[in-house]
Each structure stands twice: as structure tokens, then as C-alpha cells.
Motif scaffolding. Sequence first.
Motif, PDB file in Angstrom:
ATOM      1  N   ALA A   1       5.169  11.717  10.774  1.00 11.86           N
ATOM      2  CA  ALA A   1       4.640  11.377   9.452  1.00 11.86           C
ATOM      3  C   ALA A   1       3.297  12.015   9.183  1.00 11.86           C
ATOM      4  CB  ALA A   1       4.478   9.857   9.327  1.00 11.86           C
ATOM      5  N   PHE A   2       3.074  12.269   7.915  1.00 13.82           N
ATOM      6  CA  PHE A   2       1.718  12.340   7.382  1.00 13.82           C
ATOM      7  C   PHE A   2       1.647  11.202   6.372  1.00 13.82           C
ATOM      8  CE2 PHE A   2      -0.860  13.735   3.671  1.00 13.82           C
ATOM      9  CZ  PHE A   2      -2.082  13.426   4.235  1.00 13.82           C
ATOM     10  N   THR A   3       0.839  10.232   6.648  1.00  8.82           N
ATOM     11  CA  THR A   3       0.801   9.048   5.795  1.00  8.82           C
ATOM     12  C   THR A   3      -0.509   8.297   5.993  1.00  8.82           C
ATOM     13  OG1 THR A   3       1.916   6.978   5.247  1.00  8.82           O
ATOM     14  CG2 THR A   3       1.939   7.616   7.549  1.00  8.82           C
ATOM     15  N   THR A   4      -0.871   7.537   4.996  1.00  7.70           N
ATOM     16  CA  THR A   4      -1.922   6.548   5.165  1.00  7.70           C
ATOM     17  C   THR A   4      -1.220   5.192   5.257  1.00  7.70           C
ATOM     18  OG1 THR A   4      -2.217   5.911   2.860  1.00  7.70           O
ATOM     19  CG2 THR A   4      -3.294   7.947   3.574  1.00  7.70           C
ATOM     20  N   PRO A   5      -1.940   4.151   5.591  1.00  6.89           N
ATOM     21  CA  PRO A   5      -1.268   2.848   5.575  1.00  6.89           C
ATOM     22  C   PRO A   5      -0.722   2.482   4.199  1.00  6.89           C
ATOM     23  CG  PRO A   5      -3.283   2.723   6.843  1.00  6.89           C
ATOM     24  CD  PRO A   5      -3.285   4.080   6.176  1.00  6.89           C
ATOM     25  N   SER A   6      -1.363   2.944   3.154  1.00  7.58           N
ATOM     26  CA  SER A   6      -0.937   2.537   1.815  1.00  7.58           C
ATOM     27  C   SER A   6       0.044   3.493   1.168  1.00  7.58           C
ATOM     28  CB  SER A   6      -2.158   2.374   0.906  1.00  7.58           C
ATOM     29  OG  SER A   6      -2.911   3.572   0.856  1.00  7.58           O
ATOM     30  N   SER A   7      -0.033   4.790   1.471  1.00  6.83           N
ATOM     31  CA  SER A   7       0.849   5.735   0.783  1.00  6.83           C
ATOM     32  C   SER A   7       1.218   6.897   1.699  1.00  6.83           C
ATOM     33  CB  SER A   7       0.168   6.276  -0.481  1.00  6.83           C
ATOM     34  OG  SER A   7      -0.983   7.018  -0.146  1.00  6.83           O
ATOM     35  N   GLY A   8       2.391   7.473   1.443  1.00  3.97           N
ATOM     36  CA  GLY A   8       2.845   8.605   2.251  1.00  3.97           C
ATOM     37  C   GLY A   8       4.323   8.467   2.564  1.00  3.97           C
ATOM     38  N   GLY A   9       4.734   9.068   3.666  1.00  2.00           N
ATOM     39  CA  GLY A   9       6.152   9.011   4.002  1.00  2.00           C
ATOM     40  C   GLY A   9       6.398   9.270   5.474  1.00  2.00           C
TER      41      GLY A   9
END
Lengths: 136, 438
Positions: free
Chosen positions: B421-429
Motif C-alpha cells: 500500500a501507499f496509504t494514510t490511516p484516513s485515505s489511500g488504498g
Amino acid sequence: MPKIIPVPDELSQPFWDAVNEQRLVLQNCTACDKLQYPPKADCQVCGSADYLEWKEVEGKGHVATYIVIEDGRLNRRMLDQPYNLALVTLDQDPTVNFYSNLPGVPPYEVPLGAAVEVTFEEVAPGQLIHEWQVVE
Amino acid sequence: MTSSNDFQWRRDRDGLGVWEHRGKVAVVGYGHSPVDRRWDEVNLDTSLGAYTIMACEKAMEQAGVTIDQVDGIVCCDSHIAGGSGGTASVWAPRPYFDPPYDSEYGLTLINAQWLINTMGFKNVKFAPTGVPTIGEMVGMASQAVGDGVCSTCLVIYPTGNMEGRYRRGGENADDYARGARQWTVPWGNHGGNDFINIFPHRQYLMKYGGEHEDLVHFVRNQHKNGMLTPWGYNATHNVQPISVEDYIGSRPILNPLRIWDCDRPVNASAAYLFTTSERAQDMKSQPVYVLNHSQHNFAFRTTQPDLDEVEMWTDRQAARMYEGAGLGPADVDIFNPYDGYSIMTQFFLEGVQWHGVKRGESLSFYAGDISVKGPHPFSSSGGNLGNGRTRTAMYTDSIEQLRGTAGDRQVTVRAETALCAFTTPSSGGWLMLGKYPS
């Protein structure tokens, strides 16, 4: 260095107007009995805008945690570094939180869990922002 | 070109069930450019455009795919530094060069149309604009191929960086705070993943115990894995892994966040080639199959996400991914979560429960054997801390581990599934890959 100046928009204008009168008002959904901050177009619980009103709250809270900004990216705050950035929860609803630089508290000396109360600070002529001060 | 909003591709809700294209889409190629600290602003052969072309050519070459066979291009068309990039991200007002470097495109931005024109793609029928970042682009491409919107799709993630302090311009140089920034910037929060995670990280330490410095084991392991990644910044610039003393003595940024908790902005580009599993059988590379893609975009309930919110979000992300892939925590062999700041990775590890790690257990897990040759080869890619802020190492390593081509990083445990993943806790995938289609 003065802090960066907020620019009110249509949604936030009532909030900043109240701050400029040294009052803290938050959105409140009367259907859900839920405060929300920052303001949004709709209630985050029921999704309706029909029951949102502005409600003055008691400006009392507690310091949840904090960091010290030593190498931030905001030009206008460079000379202030290092400075505290605390997370303050509102006593009336601890799921609502605010940032604070905790005026008067030296960097790194933040009393975790301390009680705070709202205060107001001028950042430009006629423009206040809400801050939080540790209660002795 | 169409807008990404025109194509309903997201899997961003709870309870969607197993992905309808599970195992029917494959990754058949990848390509990396060199990873430089910055573009030197002189040599067009090392510009973001030249590097992106190079990455695309490598990805196609790996699969034996020609330009005429590519009918989809998903390219991140915004600058990685966003609205605060300033002089590190914008070439103007300096004079442009001869075509194809006669605008920002090719120098600081890349989009699908610039690649179509410059590389001579003739058969592209899917080239959305306004596409999100790599964390979601891989899902968009997977769904597009699965749905038959296109059949052979390049996913391209350029990460530009020029001279100048990163993200010290634009809105960060403004005396005024507009829009959502009116609630954060007056007190010093310039926005970004560092601020999203540093407060929950401090609350994590208060709730579960441990010290910020306990992250050193994870950070050092990322650096070690980075040195085993031949294309990465650290390996190509001989950035030796730091010592414990280096880490503890390093410059504070958002104290307790230190410089070594942060990834290094770079000038680089990467490309991945997606196709149908059926077509993949005729290509010259070993396919790796997409078992699920999922996204999330959780709204903040107040100014700053707290630990409870971050844990709830990462639990939901994991549940969505596992449900769509038809797998559970014990089924994930390779795990490459996002690590752009070291302070966030524990939230993902515990949400996914990789190797049984539960809430509050990450720091002790990091202190164990997480080396690539050990029983818990956590983040075998070296991530962004070990390779530079390409935001792609997690994907490439996952592909290589499943193919068995990770070289010195090849794990010794089973490598049949990989979650990255590339993601933050709030948004991404998130993306789940498999060595086998089912």
C-alpha cells in the motif's frame, strides 16, 4: 511573529465572528445532540444540515498530548521555533479537539492532562483566534 | 481523455464481498528510473519526463509488450509536493525548452497525454485525468482491466523534486490560511501525514507503553532492506544504514519525530503494467495476480484524528481488504505497508494483524527478528525510508518476492501472497497480490 491569519468563508464566518467577540461557538446538531468542529455543511452523524445551529460552549478542556515543532514548513512561524503544539479536548465533548500553542508554557514543558481554558489572541487587526491557556 | 470520476472503479465501502475480478487481472511488468535526490535542472536526460519514459519502456520490455499493445495509461498528473511545493516543484517562470519540454509537463508534471504524444502510443482508449496517487491508481487500473475498459494498462507514478526546501513554498509561504487550513495552520500544523500521525503516535506510546526511540529497530531495518534494493536511492548512493546513536541524535522535526523518521524526497519515476490474466500467459514475464484492491477515505470527526479514530480506520481498511481477497491475516506472506513516516506503520501492522501482531504490540515486534532472512520479514521492500520517497518500493518488492526474484531481499518464508500500500490511516488504498490466481 504573529500567527498565520485565518480567512473566514461562508461556512466559517459565524464562528470567526464569535471568536472576534471572544466567544467560542460550535456547530450543534439538535437532532443528534452532537457538537462538531471544525464546521461542516452537514451533521457528521445524521448527514442533515437542517438541524445544525451555532451553540456557545464553555471554553474548558484538557491537554491530551503535544509535540514541539522544531523544523516546520510554515514561513511565518519559522522564528517561533521551537514551539509547542498541543492537542486539547473539549470537556463538554472530548471527541471535539483543538490545536493550541499553549501561550505561556515553555517548549517541552507541557503539563499532560492539565486543565485549560479558552483565551483569544489577535493575529491581525480585528482578527482573533482561539487559544488555550493552562489553568493554574 | 476522460476524468477519473467518470469511471466507477473504487472499492471503498464495507461489506463489498469478494472482488469479482479476483485473480483475473495480473501485473506483468515494472520499471524504475534512477532515483536522484533532485533534478539538476540542466540535463534533460535526467528530467522527470525522461525518467518516466525510461520506466515505461522497462515495464513494457519486461513483459515483451509493444507500445501498440498498450491501450490504457493511468498516470498521476499532479506534483507530489502539492500546493505547497513552491520552487522545488514548479519550473516557471524560467523559460521552457524545446518540445517535448516546452511546458511544465515533462519537467515537473507528467500526464497521460504528454506520454501519448511523446512516446507515440497509438491505441490508448483509457487515459483518465485527475487520477489519484499510486495507492489508488493500482486499484483503478485493476478495475479497468477487469471490467474490460482496457486490456493492457500502464500505471505511472512520477515523483519530482528540484532545488529548494521541499514543501516550503506555495500555501506554506502564505500569511493567510484558507479553506480547511484555517483550522490547522494558525497553530502550526502545515498539514500532511506527519501531523495526521504524530499525535496518535504519542497517544499510542502513552496507552501501550514504550518510547519513541523504540522505532529505531524498524527504521534501521528499512535502511538495511533499502541497501538490498538495487534501484533505490540508498543503494545507488551508498547510504549506509544508520546506527542507533545516529537515530537518537538526529535532528528533531516535529519532536519527537526526527529526520530519520521521514523519507527522503527524490526525483524518480516508476511504471507498472497490468493486463488480464489470460493475456498474461502469452507474455514473457511471470505474472503476479491481483487478488483484491480496496480504498478508503474516512472523514475526520474533528480537528485532529486521535488514536481511537486511527485504530478504527485501520481495522476497517484491513477488513475490507481481507473480505475482497477472500483471505485472512494468516494468509498474508509478504507485507509492505506505507512507511513515509515511521510513526504510522504500527497502525497498519496492527490493523492487518500480520504475523499475529495485535494492538500495542508493534514496538516489541520491531525489536525481534524482522530481517528479510528471518521468520518475520516485515516490510521487505525497505519502503520509502530505505529507498527514497518513490512510494513504489512496496509494490515492486511484493511482485519480486512472489516471483522469487528479490535477490538478496528474497525472504525465506513462504511467498505466495503479498499485501502492499501507499496509504494514510484516513485515505489511500491497498493491493493484494498472489503468486497464483486463486
